[in-house]
Design a protein around this motif. Sequence first.
Motif, PDB file in Angstrom:
ATOM      1  N   PHE A  65       0.820  -1.216   0.000  1.00  0.00           N
ATOM      2  CA  PHE A  65       0.000   0.000   0.000  1.00  0.00           C
ATOM      3  C   PHE A  65       0.851   1.262   0.000  1.00  0.00           C
ATOM      4  CE2 PHE A  65      -2.777  -3.266   1.783  1.00  0.00           C
ATOM      5  CZ  PHE A  65      -3.925  -3.092   1.020  1.00  0.00           C
ATOM      6  N   ASP A  66       2.139   1.115   0.349  1.00  0.00           N
ATOM      7  CA  ASP A  66       3.051   2.259   0.367  1.00  0.00           C
ATOM      8  C   ASP A  66       3.603   2.594  -1.016  1.00  0.00           C
ATOM      9  OD1 ASP A  66       2.691   1.882   3.071  1.00  0.00           O
ATOM     10  OD2 ASP A  66       4.651   0.981   3.408  1.00  0.00           O
ATOM     11  N   GLU A  67       3.350   1.742  -1.991  1.00  0.00           N
ATOM     12  CA  GLU A  67       3.972   1.923  -3.301  1.00  0.00           C
ATOM     13  C   GLU A  67       3.478   3.201  -3.976  1.00  0.00           C
ATOM     14  OE1 GLU A  67       3.343  -1.693  -5.463  1.00  0.00           O
ATOM     15  OE2 GLU A  67       4.574  -2.890  -4.086  1.00  0.00           O
ATOM     16  N   THR A  68       4.369   3.773  -4.786  1.00  0.00           N
ATOM     17  CA  THR A  68       4.100   5.070  -5.405  1.00  0.00           C
ATOM     18  C   THR A  68       2.817   5.075  -6.222  1.00  0.00           C
ATOM     19  OG1 THR A  68       6.463   5.577  -5.462  1.00  0.00           O
ATOM     20  CG2 THR A  68       5.042   6.821  -6.961  1.00  0.00           C
ATOM     21  N   VAL A  69       2.516   3.981  -6.911  1.00  0.00           N
ATOM     22  CA  VAL A  69       1.322   3.953  -7.757  1.00  0.00           C
ATOM     23  C   VAL A  69       0.066   4.231  -6.940  1.00  0.00           C
ATOM     24  CG1 VAL A  69       1.095   1.423  -7.524  1.00  0.00           C
ATOM     25  CG2 VAL A  69       0.032   2.608  -9.462  1.00  0.00           C
ATOM     26  N   TYR A  70       0.012   3.744  -5.702  1.00  0.00           N
ATOM     27  CA  TYR A  70      -1.183   3.962  -4.873  1.00  0.00           C
ATOM     28  C   TYR A  70      -1.160   5.350  -4.241  1.00  0.00           C
ATOM     29  CZ  TYR A  70      -1.271  -1.000  -5.746  1.00  0.00           C
ATOM     30  OH  TYR A  70      -1.247  -2.218  -6.373  1.00  0.00           O
ATOM     31  N   ASN A  71       0.035   5.832  -3.920  1.00  0.00           N
ATOM     32  CA  ASN A  71       0.142   7.223  -3.469  1.00  0.00           C
ATOM     33  C   ASN A  71      -0.302   8.182  -4.564  1.00  0.00           C
ATOM     34  OD1 ASN A  71       1.272   7.238  -0.705  1.00  0.00           O
ATOM     35  ND2 ASN A  71       2.968   6.150  -1.653  1.00  0.00           N
ATOM     36  N   ASP A  72       0.072   7.881  -5.800  1.00  0.00           N
ATOM     37  CA  ASP A  72      -0.355   8.719  -6.928  1.00  0.00           C
ATOM     38  C   ASP A  72      -1.876   8.789  -7.010  1.00  0.00           C
ATOM     39  OD1 ASP A  72       2.258   9.208  -7.666  1.00  0.00           O
ATOM     40  OD2 ASP A  72       2.288   7.750  -9.317  1.00  0.00           O
ATOM     41  N   MET A  73      -2.519   7.634  -6.849  1.00  0.00           N
ATOM     42  CA  MET A  73      -3.986   7.591  -6.909  1.00  0.00           C
ATOM     43  C   MET A  73      -4.612   8.426  -5.796  1.00  0.00           C
ATOM     44  SD  MET A  73      -4.699   3.572  -7.700  1.00  0.00           S
ATOM     45  CE  MET A  73      -3.995   2.746  -9.119  1.00  0.00           C
ATOM     46  N   ALA A  74      -4.049   8.301  -4.599  1.00  0.00           N
ATOM     47  CA  ALA A  74      -4.587   9.043  -3.461  1.00  0.00           C
ATOM     48  C   ALA A  74      -4.421  10.545  -3.665  1.00  0.00           C
ATOM     49  CB  ALA A  74      -3.904   8.602  -2.172  1.00  0.00           C
ATOM     50  N   ILE A  75      -3.250  10.951  -4.141  1.00  0.00           N
ATOM     51  CA  ILE A  75      -3.000  12.380  -4.346  1.00  0.00           C
ATOM     52  C   ILE A  75      -3.890  12.922  -5.463  1.00  0.00           C
ATOM     53  CG2 ILE A  75      -1.294  14.063  -5.136  1.00  0.00           C
ATOM     54  CD1 ILE A  75      -0.980  13.156  -2.214  1.00  0.00           C
ATOM     55  N   GLU A  76      -4.051  12.172  -6.526  1.00  0.00           N
ATOM     56  CA  GLU A  76      -4.929  12.609  -7.622  1.00  0.00           C
ATOM     57  C   GLU A  76      -6.362  12.792  -7.122  1.00  0.00           C
ATOM     58  OE1 GLU A  76      -6.520  10.996 -11.978  1.00  0.00           O
ATOM     59  OE2 GLU A  76      -4.933   9.930 -10.912  1.00  0.00           O
ATOM     60  N   PHE A  77      -6.830  11.852  -6.311  1.00  0.00           N
ATOM     61  CA  PHE A  77      -8.176  11.946  -5.750  1.00  0.00           C
ATOM     62  C   PHE A  77      -8.318  13.167  -4.846  1.00  0.00           C
ATOM     63  CE2 PHE A  77     -10.921  10.772  -2.069  1.00  0.00           C
ATOM     64  CZ  PHE A  77     -12.143  10.667  -2.737  1.00  0.00           C
ATOM     65  N   ILE A  78      -7.360  13.357  -3.931  1.00  0.00           N
ATOM     66  CA  ILE A  78      -7.427  14.497  -3.019  1.00  0.00           C
ATOM     67  C   ILE A  78      -7.344  15.813  -3.787  1.00  0.00           C
ATOM     68  CG2 ILE A  78      -6.161  15.686  -1.174  1.00  0.00           C
ATOM     69  CD1 ILE A  78      -5.376  12.841  -0.149  1.00  0.00           C
ATOM     70  N   ARG A  79      -6.467  15.866  -4.753  1.00  0.00           N
ATOM     71  CA  ARG A  79      -6.307  17.073  -5.566  1.00  0.00           C
ATOM     72  C   ARG A  79      -7.604  17.442  -6.280  1.00  0.00           C
ATOM     73  NH1 ARG A  79      -1.671  15.989  -9.285  1.00  0.00           N
ATOM     74  NH2 ARG A  79      -0.343  16.419  -7.468  1.00  0.00           N
ATOM     75  N   SER A  80      -8.322  16.430  -6.753  1.00  0.00           N
ATOM     76  CA  SER A  80      -9.583  16.688  -7.456  1.00  0.00           C
ATOM     77  C   SER A  80     -10.640  17.284  -6.531  1.00  0.00           C
ATOM     78  CB  SER A  80     -10.115  15.387  -8.072  1.00  0.00           C
ATOM     79  OG  SER A  80     -10.627  14.505  -7.087  1.00  0.00           O
ATOM     80  N   LEU A  81     -10.507  17.032  -5.240  1.00  0.00           N
ATOM     81  CA  LEU A  81     -11.507  17.523  -4.278  1.00  0.00           C
ATOM     82  C   LEU A  81     -11.227  18.935  -3.800  1.00  0.00           C
ATOM     83  CD1 LEU A  81     -11.782  14.323  -2.040  1.00  0.00           C
ATOM     84  CD2 LEU A  81     -13.371  15.019  -3.842  1.00  0.00           C
ATOM     85  N   ILE A  82      -9.943  19.265  -3.595  1.00  0.00           N
ATOM     86  CA  ILE A  82      -9.625  20.527  -2.920  1.00  0.00           C
ATOM     87  C   ILE A  82      -9.405  21.678  -3.891  1.00  0.00           C
ATOM     88  CG2 ILE A  82      -8.651  19.314  -0.935  1.00  0.00           C
ATOM     89  CD1 ILE A  82      -5.856  20.107  -1.993  1.00  0.00           C
ATOM     90  N   HIS A  83      -9.242  21.374  -5.172  1.00  0.00           N
ATOM     91  CA  HIS A  83      -8.975  22.456  -6.143  1.00  0.00           C
ATOM     92  C   HIS A  83     -10.218  22.755  -6.972  1.00  0.00           C
ATOM     93  CE1 HIS A  83      -4.808  22.627  -5.066  1.00  0.00           C
ATOM     94  NE2 HIS A  83      -4.580  21.375  -5.398  1.00  0.00           N
TER      95      HIS A  83
END
Length: 286
Positions: free
Chosen positions: A268-286
């Motif tokens: 779960f620490d792998e970059t691919v899943y971090n990328d998904m989480a950041i993309e999701f969060i970014r879509s919400l706050i911007h």
Amino acid sequence: MLDQEFIETKLPAGTEYISDVVFKEVDGLELKLDLLLPKNETKRQLPTAIWIHGGAWMRGNKARDLHRFDQLTSRILQEGMAFVSIEYRLSSQASFPEPVLDCTDAIAFLNRNREKFGLDTDRTVILGTSAGGHLASLIGTSLTVGGKDFVTDASRPMGTILGVVDFYGPTDLIMLQSKRGEIDFENDASPEARFLGHSPLKRPDLARAASPVNYVSKDSPPFLIFHGDLDSRVPMMQSIYLNSMLEVNGVESRLVQVDGARHGDEKFDETVYNDMAIEFIRSLIH
């Protein structure tokens, strides 16, 4: 408490660390939270990520998960968000719904002190792993249907939860209990029984009240859910069920199956899943 080496080596330069802020006192116990604030030269109010730690509702603390998910923590700070890790009473200290109330009291505290800490609590995302994922999901779904049972003071605004990131959290405690086969209801020592104060199948009313799937509505916030297909502690069906309930209610939800991952796996620490989480969060706050 985070150690200085972690702050200096794992987090972006200029991160401000405010530790052990007391947000609640109950039964002689001080409950605390930690804030990580990114370098903020413009002094703008910061969208807020709230992290709820895992540990089967019976162990863990507000610093442990940040060490484990340091890459995700760092990247959320790089997005210009405040990162807050909260604690709650464990099952040896209190049973449902008290730990949920602790989490919502922390959220209300942050909203009351938004000016002090420079937070934009109307742009809040909640994240959690395992038991923390359960609590994040329960709060995210229940507050949008007027879940006053999980709010100490309904007159205190909570801010706005824009989304939930759930890492392999339980979503239906009766279904979770059914994986155990033969159960001694009177002496049930499972984590979910300790959390509820009763065996789920002995008190299905409590188990239902503590299950996020039962609060899903068209007003639930968007979800991003991660779950390993080899998880035997919290079977992936828990997340499939939540995702399906969200989708049938027209809520934006994405379930990411992490192949070959067990409960709490380092995958779960792998970059691919971090990328998904950041993309999701970014879509919400911007």
